[in-house]
Design an enzyme around this catalytic site. Structure first.
Site, PDB file in Angstrom:
ATOM      1  N   LEU A  17      -7.945 -16.908   4.945  1.00  0.00           N
ATOM      2  CA  LEU A  17      -9.122 -16.082   5.191  1.00  0.00           C
ATOM      3  C   LEU A  17      -9.929 -15.866   3.918  1.00  0.00           C
ATOM      4  O   LEU A  17     -11.161 -15.947   3.927  1.00  0.00           O
ATOM      5  CB  LEU A  17      -8.698 -14.729   5.780  1.00  0.00           C
ATOM      6  CG  LEU A  17      -8.294 -14.731   7.252  1.00  0.00           C
ATOM      7  CD1 LEU A  17      -7.582 -13.433   7.612  1.00  0.00           C
ATOM      8  CD2 LEU A  17      -9.507 -14.909   8.151  1.00  0.00           C
ATOM      9  N   ASP A  36      -6.465 -16.075  -7.281  1.00  0.00           N
ATOM     10  CA  ASP A  36      -5.187 -16.422  -6.673  1.00  0.00           C
ATOM     11  C   ASP A  36      -4.120 -16.326  -7.758  1.00  0.00           C
ATOM     12  O   ASP A  36      -4.438 -16.322  -8.947  1.00  0.00           O
ATOM     13  CB  ASP A  36      -5.221 -17.838  -6.085  1.00  0.00           C
ATOM     14  CG  ASP A  36      -4.110 -18.065  -5.066  1.00  0.00           C
ATOM     15  OD1 ASP A  36      -4.358 -17.820  -3.865  1.00  0.00           O
ATOM     16  OD2 ASP A  36      -2.995 -18.458  -5.462  1.00  0.00           O
ATOM     17  N   ASN A  89      -9.205  -8.845  -0.571  1.00  0.00           N
ATOM     18  CA  ASN A  89      -8.487  -9.544   0.489  1.00  0.00           C
ATOM     19  C   ASN A  89      -7.023  -9.829   0.140  1.00  0.00           C
ATOM     20  O   ASN A  89      -6.221 -10.076   1.038  1.00  0.00           O
ATOM     21  CB  ASN A  89      -9.208 -10.873   0.776  1.00  0.00           C
ATOM     22  CG  ASN A  89      -8.423 -11.779   1.680  1.00  0.00           C
ATOM     23  OD1 ASN A  89      -8.348 -11.560   2.887  1.00  0.00           O
ATOM     24  ND2 ASN A  89      -7.816 -12.823   1.108  1.00  0.00           N
ATOM     25  N   TYR A 155       3.151  -2.672   5.540  1.00  0.00           N
ATOM     26  CA  TYR A 155       1.829  -3.257   5.770  1.00  0.00           C
ATOM     27  C   TYR A 155       0.921  -2.290   6.539  1.00  0.00           C
ATOM     28  O   TYR A 155      -0.259  -2.130   6.218  1.00  0.00           O
ATOM     29  CB  TYR A 155       2.012  -4.567   6.541  1.00  0.00           C
ATOM     30  CG  TYR A 155       0.769  -5.373   6.756  1.00  0.00           C
ATOM     31  CD1 TYR A 155       0.126  -6.015   5.703  1.00  0.00           C
ATOM     32  CD2 TYR A 155       0.256  -5.552   8.041  1.00  0.00           C
ATOM     33  CE1 TYR A 155      -1.001  -6.793   5.916  1.00  0.00           C
ATOM     34  CE2 TYR A 155      -0.863  -6.336   8.267  1.00  0.00           C
ATOM     35  CZ  TYR A 155      -1.492  -6.948   7.208  1.00  0.00           C
ATOM     36  OH  TYR A 155      -2.600  -7.716   7.432  1.00  0.00           O
ATOM     37  N   LYS A 159      -2.602  -0.823   5.097  1.00  0.00           N
ATOM     38  CA  LYS A 159      -3.868  -1.105   5.765  1.00  0.00           C
ATOM     39  C   LYS A 159      -4.515   0.158   6.322  1.00  0.00           C
ATOM     40  O   LYS A 159      -5.751   0.289   6.308  1.00  0.00           O
ATOM     41  CB  LYS A 159      -3.656  -2.129   6.875  1.00  0.00           C
ATOM     42  CG  LYS A 159      -3.321  -3.529   6.362  1.00  0.00           C
ATOM     43  CD  LYS A 159      -4.411  -4.064   5.431  1.00  0.00           C
ATOM     44  CE  LYS A 159      -4.230  -5.527   5.107  1.00  0.00           C
ATOM     45  NZ  LYS A 159      -5.266  -6.054   4.192  1.00  0.00           N
ATOM     46  N   THR A 189      -3.959 -17.413  11.124  1.00  0.00           N
ATOM     47  CA  THR A 189      -3.503 -17.375   9.744  1.00  0.00           C
ATOM     48  C   THR A 189      -2.057 -17.853   9.690  1.00  0.00           C
ATOM     49  O   THR A 189      -1.448 -18.151  10.724  1.00  0.00           O
ATOM     50  CB  THR A 189      -3.567 -15.931   9.187  1.00  0.00           C
ATOM     51  OG1 THR A 189      -2.644 -15.108   9.939  1.00  0.00           O
ATOM     52  CG2 THR A 189      -4.978 -15.355   9.310  1.00  0.00           C
TER      53      THR A 189
END
Length: 309
Positions: A17, A36, A89, A155, A159, A189
């Site tokens: 993504l 990255d 992201n 997670y 989020k 993904t």
């Protein structure tokens, strides 16, 4: 409205993504700082943008530490002269049920997703406020943060926390002309590729075929490119009045998620004592209790896969 002359930082944009976001921002005219943890992956991502006629450089560093956040901002300014758009992201997964989740499982996910979003947005906000030209901050959320998901305590917490921070930042940064929004993507993904329910959609995407309409329309499940358009739009001048929102996107579907609101309110003179709750909770509030997790309709027969023997 073109993004020509704009400069964007996209964390975790070497693949998946994040790469789609970086490529779309570049396609619309922005110069992009790719990020990255793997140098080869980052270099390959930069090459896809440059080979398509765009401008990009990379920062190879893990998101979370303040030093990385500062490096991302300084690289944008040194390479391209400014910073207009930030997309947070970067993320990792350490999925397991609560009673098996280690401290490291929890801390790793919180550090990258939640702390990494905080440190990177803080660094960008400091620069944008000093520059005095406004800005666009786009933080990536998840349906898990909105509704919960089995095996994803860490997670879900990260989020959900990101959306809470976005709402706060929208208030704090408004006078500086900086918008802050959360995007809730639903797309093929590496994570969804392991879920049998999405097998037909992932297979179609991998083979370069259109996904079945059931996934794109009924579920709002699509490709990374289906999400990227919203990222670029929120980075544009056209979205200057959109802030503090959680926007869901996937396949053919776009959503505005509501902020948490009370669905039932009741008053009792003297307060809600234990005895009063025993007497009245079920009748007053029982029908309004909210569901948790996501539920999906049965797959159409033609999209079902035989069960493993």
């Amino acid at each position: 409205m073109s993004l020509e002359g704009k400069v964007a930082v996209v964390t975790g944009s070497g693949r998946g993504l994040g790469l789609a976001y970086a490529q779309e921002l570049a396609r619309q005219g922005a110069s992009v700082v790719v990020n990255d943890v793997d140098a080869d992956t980052a270099a390959a991502a930069v090459a896809t943008i440059v080979d398509a006629g765009g401008r990009a450089v990379s920062v190879v560093a893990p998101v979370g530490p303040t030093a990385t956040a500062d490096l991302l901002v300084s690289t944008a300014v040194e390479a391209f002269g400014r910073l207009d758009i930030l997309v947070t992201n970067a993320g990792v997964l350490r999925d397991t049920v609560l009673w098996k989740m280690s401290d490291d499982d929890f801390d790793t996910v919180i550090n990258v997703h939640l702390r990494g979003t905080f440190t990177t947005v803080r660094a960008a906000a400091v620069h944008m406020r000093e520059a005095g030209e406004g800005g666009r901050i786009i933080c990536i959320g998840s349906p898990t943060g909105q509704r919960g998901n089995f095996g994803q305590t860490n997670y879900a917490a990260a989020k959900a926390g990101i959306v809470g921070m976005v709402r706060t930042w929208a208030l704090e940064l408004k006078r500086a002309g900086i918008t802050t929004n959360a995007v809730i993507p639903v797309a093929a993904t590496a994570m969804t590729a392991t879920v049998p329910y999405f097998a037909a959609a992932v297979e179609a995407d991998t083979a370069g075929r259109p996904m079945p309409d059931f996934f794109r329309h009924d579920l709002g499940f699509g490709t990374a490119d289906d999400v990227a358009g919203l990222i670029a739009y929120l980075g544009s001048d056209a979205a200057s009045d959109v802030t503090g929102q959680a926007l869901g996107v996937g396949g053919d579907r776009l959503q505005v998620w509501s902020h948490p609101e009370a669905v039932v309110t009741a008053y009792r003179t003297g307060g809600w004592t234990y005895d009063a709750l025993q007497e009245s909770f079920a009748s007053e509030f029982g029908s309004a209790l909210q569901t948790v997790g996501e539920s999906f309709p049965p797959l159409p027969e033609e999209l079902q896969r035989p069960a493993a023997s």
